[in-house]
Design a protein around this motif. Structure first.
Motif, short mmCIF file in Angstrom:
data_model
loop_
_atom_site.label_atom_id
_atom_site.label_comp_id
_atom_site.label_asym_id
_atom_site.label_seq_id
_atom_site.Cartn_x
_atom_site.Cartn_y
_atom_site.Cartn_z
N ARG A 124 0.85 -1.20 0.00
CA ARG A 124 0.00 0.00 0.00
C ARG A 124 0.88 1.24 0.00
N PRO A 125 0.40 2.36 -0.60
CA PRO A 125 1.23 3.58 -0.59
C PRO A 125 1.54 4.02 0.83
N GLY A 126 2.69 4.54 1.06
CA GLY A 126 3.11 5.01 2.39
C GLY A 126 4.60 4.85 2.54
N PRO A 127 5.15 5.25 3.69
CA PRO A 127 6.60 5.14 3.88
C PRO A 127 7.04 3.66 3.84
N GLY A 128 8.12 3.39 3.15
CA GLY A 128 8.64 2.02 3.04
C GLY A 128 7.80 1.13 2.15
#
Ligand code: GH3
Ligand code: MG
Ligand code: MG
Length: 394
Positions: free
Chosen positions: A331-335
């Motif tokens: 999912r989009p997001g940090p890491g």
């Protein structure tokens, strides 16, 4: 009978033989070969100079030959340090060679004393051999095989002890007039000196071979792209765990998983991104499973995890953790993986007397069912009885 002269020729012959042995490794990218080769070449060059004492100018058979042997020891140390991935303190070594050579010249040209020259060169070689031993000793823990490192380290310590003993004995007899004589004491110390370089080179060759074998074994046992176990290594480990589980009446489970719509990832983001996703999946899997679990790449975008001592409940939990974690990571997001990526997992637990092939086949059917059910799912395999019932009902 042994004579100092014959020992010199034996040492020269051994150094030349070692050159041939080292040459057989020159095609490898092993570190240290160049230094050890040069060391043996210089030793082979210096020994006739020693032996020709009286036939050639003294400065050749005393100053030059001793300087060459000092460089030989420094190169052996440099080779061991390079093999261990450590810098060689060349300024220090050059200073040592210069000081040693200067002292040899002083105790030849100014105060002619053979015994003092022997003390100087013996102390120099003892210090260098000690440094080799310490360098090697420090690498034992990380070595692929310990025996070759131990052999070489203890050879270096034995040489250091021999050289130190030689320095002490000759130091106590500083006034004695010595030459290349055949006294028993001289022969003993000469023998240590004769064997030192071939023994250290032999150790270097054994260590290099062990490193080459370890690298080749790793390459055969691991997938080049992801670092997961290769198919061959995975099944070898699975077979071992099956035997162990059946011997001890323990549990063994298998997760078989396949990336969902991976072709789409390749098609829309490119093959390189597809490769990166495979690497990330293995990293994620390895971070999710226990230390005793084994992750293997069975082919393409299909992977398996072997779970020793894990029954069905534990295996299903591990599979769900893996599936949910990957879904989350994509999912989009940090890491984030940067691309939507999910897996479908089939879970099978070893039945009594079952083979790995049969367990894998059940896991494969469960994986197929997870795909058919819409993907991004975990499915437990049917037991043999359930499969038979399902087949007869069908
Ligand atoms: P499904 O959900 O049914 O598994 O669909 P899928 O697209 O994942 O399955 P399919 O078997 O149609 O495609 C698998 C793709 O994986 C095709 C192949 O080119 C690709 N692939 C196999 N090995 C590698 C690899 O090492 N790197 C990359 N980037 N792609 C690979
Ligand atoms: Mg797939
Ligand atoms: Mg596939």
């Amino acid at each position: 009978m042994l004579s100092a002269l014959s020992l010199l020729f034996v040492m020269m012959a051994l150094s030349i033989m070692m050159l041939f042995v080292l040459h057989s490794l020159s095609h490898s990218d092993a570190r240290g070969i160049r230094e050890w080769t040069l060391a043996n070449a210089l030793a082979a060059l210096s020994l006739p100079l020693f032996a020709a004492r009286g036939l050639i100018p003294d400065w050749l058979s005393i100053e030059v030959s001793n300087a060459l042997l000092m460089v030989t020891s420094a190169l052996m140390l440099a080779g061991f340090r390079r093999q261990a991935g450590q810098e060689t303190p060349w300024p220090l070594l050059i200073a040592g060679i210069a000081a040693g050579s200067a002292l040899v010249a002083v105790f030849h040209l100014v105060l002619d004393s053979v015994a003092t020259r022997v003390v100087v060169t013996s102390v120099y070689h003892a210090v260098l051999a000690l440094a080799m031993g310490v360098t090697l000793q420090r690498t034992i823990a990380a070595a692929p095989r310990r025996y070759p490192v131990r052999f070489t380290a203890w050879s270096a310590f034995a040489v250091a002890a021999g050289m130190l003993a030689r320095a002490i004995v000759y130091g106590l007899r500083a006034n004695a007039s010595l030459r290349l004589d055949d006294s028993p004491l001289n022969i003993i110390f000469f023998s240590i000196g004769t064997l030192a370089l071939p023994m250290l080179t032999l150790g270097a060759v054994m260590m290099t071979n062990a490193a080459i074998i370890a690298r080749a074994t790793y390459a055969a046992d691991h997938d080049h792209l992801t670092g997961a176990h290769s198919r061959r290594a995975f099944f070898a480990l699975a077979e071992r765990e099956r035997a162990r589980a059946q011997r001890r009446h323990g549990a063994l489970s298998l997760l078989l998983f396949d990336v969902d719509h991976f072709k789409r990832i390749n098609d829309s983001h490119g093959h390189a991104t597809g490769d990166r996703v495979l690497v990330e999946i293995v990293l994620h899997t390895q971070a999710t499973i226990r230390g005793v679990d084994v992750c293997g790449r069975l082919g393409g975008e299909e992977f398996a995890v072997l779970l020793p001592d894990a029954g069905e409940t534990m295996a299903l939990q591990a599979a769900e953790r893996l599936r949910a974690g990957l879904e989350c990571a994509s999912r989009p997001g940090p890491g984030s993986l940067g691309v939507p990526c999910t897996v479908s997992i089939g879970v099978a637990t070893l039945a009594p007397n079952e083979t790995i092939a049969a367990m894998l086949s059940r896991a494969d059917q469960a994986l197929y069912a997870a795909k058919a059910g819409g993907r991004n799912a975990v499915m437990a395999a049917q037991t043999g009885v359930e499969r038979m019932r399902a087949a007869s009902a069908g």
